[in-house]
Design an enzyme around this catalytic site. Sequence first.
Site, mmCIF file in Angstrom:
data_model
loop_
_atom_site.group_PDB
_atom_site.id
_atom_site.type_symbol
_atom_site.label_atom_id
_atom_site.label_comp_id
_atom_site.label_asym_id
_atom_site.label_seq_id
_atom_site.Cartn_x
_atom_site.Cartn_y
_atom_site.Cartn_z
ATOM 1 N N THR A 146 -1.851 5.018 7.159
ATOM 2 C CA THR A 146 -1.879 3.901 8.118
ATOM 3 C C THR A 146 -0.480 3.351 8.385
ATOM 4 O O THR A 146 -0.059 3.225 9.547
ATOM 5 C CB THR A 146 -2.769 2.763 7.575
ATOM 6 O OG1 THR A 146 -4.052 3.297 7.290
ATOM 7 C CG2 THR A 146 -2.894 1.638 8.577
ATOM 8 N N LEU A 147 0.252 3.038 7.312
ATOM 9 C CA LEU A 147 1.596 2.474 7.486
ATOM 10 C C LEU A 147 2.517 3.478 8.177
ATOM 11 O O LEU A 147 3.237 3.136 9.118
ATOM 12 C CB LEU A 147 2.200 2.120 6.120
ATOM 13 C CG LEU A 147 2.173 0.665 5.680
ATOM 14 C CD1 LEU A 147 0.790 0.080 5.760
ATOM 15 C CD2 LEU A 147 2.737 0.493 4.286
ATOM 16 N N VAL A 225 8.645 -0.011 2.378
ATOM 17 C CA VAL A 225 7.578 -0.983 2.659
ATOM 18 C C VAL A 225 6.280 -0.601 1.941
ATOM 19 O O VAL A 225 5.241 -1.206 2.172
ATOM 20 C CB VAL A 225 7.302 -1.114 4.180
ATOM 21 C CG1 VAL A 225 8.414 -1.892 4.876
ATOM 22 C CG2 VAL A 225 7.092 0.249 4.824
ATOM 23 N N ARG A 227 5.451 0.678 -2.005
ATOM 24 C CA ARG A 227 5.445 -0.019 -3.289
ATOM 25 C C ARG A 227 6.793 0.157 -3.959
ATOM 26 O O ARG A 227 7.386 1.257 -3.910
ATOM 27 C CB ARG A 227 4.342 0.541 -4.199
ATOM 28 C CG ARG A 227 2.970 -0.064 -3.976
ATOM 29 C CD ARG A 227 2.893 -1.535 -4.380
ATOM 30 N NE ARG A 227 1.603 -2.139 -4.126
ATOM 31 C CZ ARG A 227 1.248 -2.762 -2.990
ATOM 32 N NH1 ARG A 227 2.105 -2.856 -1.996
ATOM 33 N NH2 ARG A 227 0.050 -3.313 -2.867
ATOM 34 N N ASP A 251 11.095 -4.366 1.265
ATOM 35 C CA ASP A 251 10.063 -5.409 1.264
ATOM 36 C C ASP A 251 9.375 -5.477 -0.091
ATOM 37 O O ASP A 251 8.702 -6.446 -0.393
ATOM 38 C CB ASP A 251 9.033 -5.098 2.358
ATOM 39 C CG ASP A 251 8.065 -6.252 2.593
ATOM 40 O OD1 ASP A 251 8.549 -7.393 2.815
ATOM 41 O OD2 ASP A 251 6.837 -6.043 2.555
ATOM 42 N N GLU A 256 8.456 -8.016 -8.849
ATOM 43 C CA GLU A 256 8.372 -9.054 -7.813
ATOM 44 C C GLU A 256 7.942 -10.363 -8.441
ATOM 45 O O GLU A 256 7.078 -10.342 -9.324
ATOM 46 C CB GLU A 256 7.377 -8.610 -6.730
ATOM 47 C CG GLU A 256 7.870 -7.374 -5.999
ATOM 48 C CD GLU A 256 6.897 -6.874 -4.921
ATOM 49 O OE1 GLU A 256 5.961 -7.611 -4.553
ATOM 50 O OE2 GLU A 256 7.082 -5.742 -4.472
ATOM 51 N N HIS A 275 7.970 -9.126 0.211
ATOM 52 C CA HIS A 275 6.657 -8.472 0.314
ATOM 53 C C HIS A 275 5.804 -9.129 1.406
ATOM 54 O O HIS A 275 4.680 -9.570 1.158
ATOM 55 C CB HIS A 275 5.923 -8.500 -1.039
ATOM 56 C CG HIS A 275 4.861 -7.440 -1.147
ATOM 57 N ND1 HIS A 275 4.539 -6.802 -2.320
ATOM 58 C CD2 HIS A 275 4.054 -6.895 -0.200
ATOM 59 C CE1 HIS A 275 3.568 -5.922 -2.099
ATOM 60 N NE2 HIS A 275 3.267 -5.960 -0.813
HETATM 61 P P1 NAD Z 1 -3.057 4.956 3.393
HETATM 62 O O1 NAD Z 1 -4.016 5.318 2.332
HETATM 63 O O2 NAD Z 1 -3.532 4.853 4.797
HETATM 64 O O3 NAD Z 1 -1.812 5.946 3.386
HETATM 65 C C1 NAD Z 1 -1.167 6.390 2.221
HETATM 66 C C2 NAD Z 1 -0.704 7.806 2.497
HETATM 67 O O4 NAD Z 1 0.148 8.240 1.438
HETATM 68 C C3 NAD Z 1 -1.855 8.796 2.604
HETATM 69 O O5 NAD Z 1 -1.735 9.502 3.796
HETATM 70 C C4 NAD Z 1 -1.649 9.684 1.382
HETATM 71 O O6 NAD Z 1 -2.075 10.992 1.611
HETATM 72 C C5 NAD Z 1 -0.152 9.603 1.231
HETATM 73 N N1 NAD Z 1 0.345 10.044 -0.073
HETATM 74 C C6 NAD Z 1 -0.103 9.716 -1.304
HETATM 75 N N2 NAD Z 1 0.609 10.376 -2.246
HETATM 76 C C7 NAD Z 1 1.531 11.127 -1.598
HETATM 77 C C8 NAD Z 1 2.561 12.023 -2.010
HETATM 78 N N3 NAD Z 1 2.776 12.286 -3.310
HETATM 79 N N4 NAD Z 1 3.318 12.615 -1.055
HETATM 80 C C9 NAD Z 1 3.106 12.357 0.260
HETATM 81 N N5 NAD Z 1 2.148 11.542 0.706
HETATM 82 C C10 NAD Z 1 1.366 10.926 -0.210
HETATM 83 O O7 NAD Z 1 -2.455 3.557 2.927
HETATM 84 P P2 NAD Z 1 -1.547 2.579 3.816
HETATM 85 O O8 NAD Z 1 -2.396 1.512 4.385
HETATM 86 O O9 NAD Z 1 -0.670 3.370 4.699
HETATM 87 O O10 NAD Z 1 -0.686 1.893 2.673
HETATM 88 C C11 NAD Z 1 0.178 2.688 1.874
HETATM 89 C C12 NAD Z 1 0.712 1.838 0.732
HETATM 90 O O11 NAD Z 1 1.627 0.889 1.233
HETATM 91 C C13 NAD Z 1 -0.371 1.026 0.032
HETATM 92 O O12 NAD Z 1 -0.933 1.757 -1.042
HETATM 93 C C14 NAD Z 1 0.356 -0.194 -0.434
HETATM 94 O O13 NAD Z 1 0.808 0.013 -1.750
HETATM 95 C C15 NAD Z 1 1.548 -0.311 0.504
HETATM 96 N N6 NAD Z 1 1.433 -1.425 1.466
HETATM 97 C C16 NAD Z 1 2.444 -2.340 1.509
HETATM 98 C C17 NAD Z 1 2.376 -3.387 2.404
HETATM 99 C C18 NAD Z 1 3.461 -4.434 2.459
HETATM 100 O O14 NAD Z 1 3.167 -5.583 2.709
HETATM 101 N N7 NAD Z 1 4.712 -4.084 2.262
HETATM 102 C C19 NAD Z 1 1.275 -3.511 3.276
HETATM 103 C C20 NAD Z 1 0.278 -2.530 3.235
HETATM 104 C C21 NAD Z 1 0.375 -1.490 2.329
#
Ligand code: NAD
Length: 309
Positions: A146-147, A225, A227, A251, A256, A275
């Site tokens: 998603t991100l 952005v 973790r 971020d 933290e 964050h």
């Molecule tokens: P998501 O599940 O939609 O996407 C995560 C992606 O990472 C998936 O496509 C997964 O296949 C991939 N992935 C996992 N391990 C991997 C690896 N070893 N190599 C390559 N790709 C890998 O989740 P999202 O909504 O995109 O969020 C991702 C992360 O970002 C969350 O888990 C959260 O920790 C963090 N996040 C931070 C904020 C913020 O405020 N800064 C906001 C939302 C999410």
Amino acid sequence: IDLEHLGVHRSVSTVFPPEELIETLEDLPVTVSLVEDEDHNDTDCEAIVTFEHREWFADLEWVHSVQAGVDRFPMDVFEREGVVLTNSTGIHDRTVGETVAGYLLAFSRRLHRHVANQQRREWTQPDWDEAFTLPGTTACVVGTGTLGQGVAEVAGSLGVSVRGVRRTPEDVPGFDDIYTTDALLEAVSGVDFVVSTLPLTDETRGLLDAAVFEAMDEDAYVVNVGRGPVVDEAALIDALEANKVAGAALDVFETEPLSSDSPLWAMDEVIVTPHSAAFTVDYYRDIAGLVRENVRRLEAGEAFTNRVV
Ligand code: NAD
């Protein structure tokens, strides 16, 4: 799960007032109410919407995390106790995408320097060759969920070419190119920005390390952005001090809030945000949408969406 009472834990206040969510969910066929830490012994809720984890959640039937990252929850305990855990992935594409575009624009148009100079009432123009424009630059986005897709869409609309890094080589909409995680060093070389959107897992911890910063161009920027612990923070500080990378926008951090004695605070080419890349006044509405959908599925006997455990 026989759901009659859904609690909203006080800790969601980090991202929105719990009352806003409770009011939005008023029409659900279950009781929705605020749960404070001190009244957990008296509460009869079977499920909770929360930001933080509490040990007593292991006695519930369903826990919904208002964050996408669920690394703060003890998944093994939930699995053993039969607690369903759902997360909030899928809603942060535009918010985080725009925040990352903001970092890229700050670096290219030198806005972070102007704001820093303004604090000191200082009129200093950048050197003639410091500022640049985004079309023609390339970002390597590590993680294409998603991100990652939100970053690709917003940065792409500003003319940035976007390369994605994922575990398997299938194309993803919005990305010009895909590399696999085992070709990470190749993927980060020759780009202007390396953006991590990865969740924290055993595989991703410390993935962006000294070797990655070494492989990057000296005028490239690091953005995180996802973790904090996905980036080896000590190695990043070393790389910034040795000018192996041009700067960073962060971020999320290993610890933290970021400690006041971290050298990152005072570096000219580092942007620190607390964050909050995903913050938006509409956050509670997005959470309400996810919770409402899962309550509907529960009533209809369908499988949960966004289920992690
Ligand atoms: P998501 O599940 O939609 O996407 C995560 C992606 O990472 C998936 O496509 C997964 O296949 C991939 N992935 C996992 N391990 C991997 C690896 N070893 N190599 C390559 N790709 C890998 O989740 P999202 O909504 O995109 O969020 C991702 C992360 O970002 C969350 O888990 C959260 O920790 C963090 N996040 C931070 C904020 C913020 O405020 N800064 C906001 C939302 C999410």
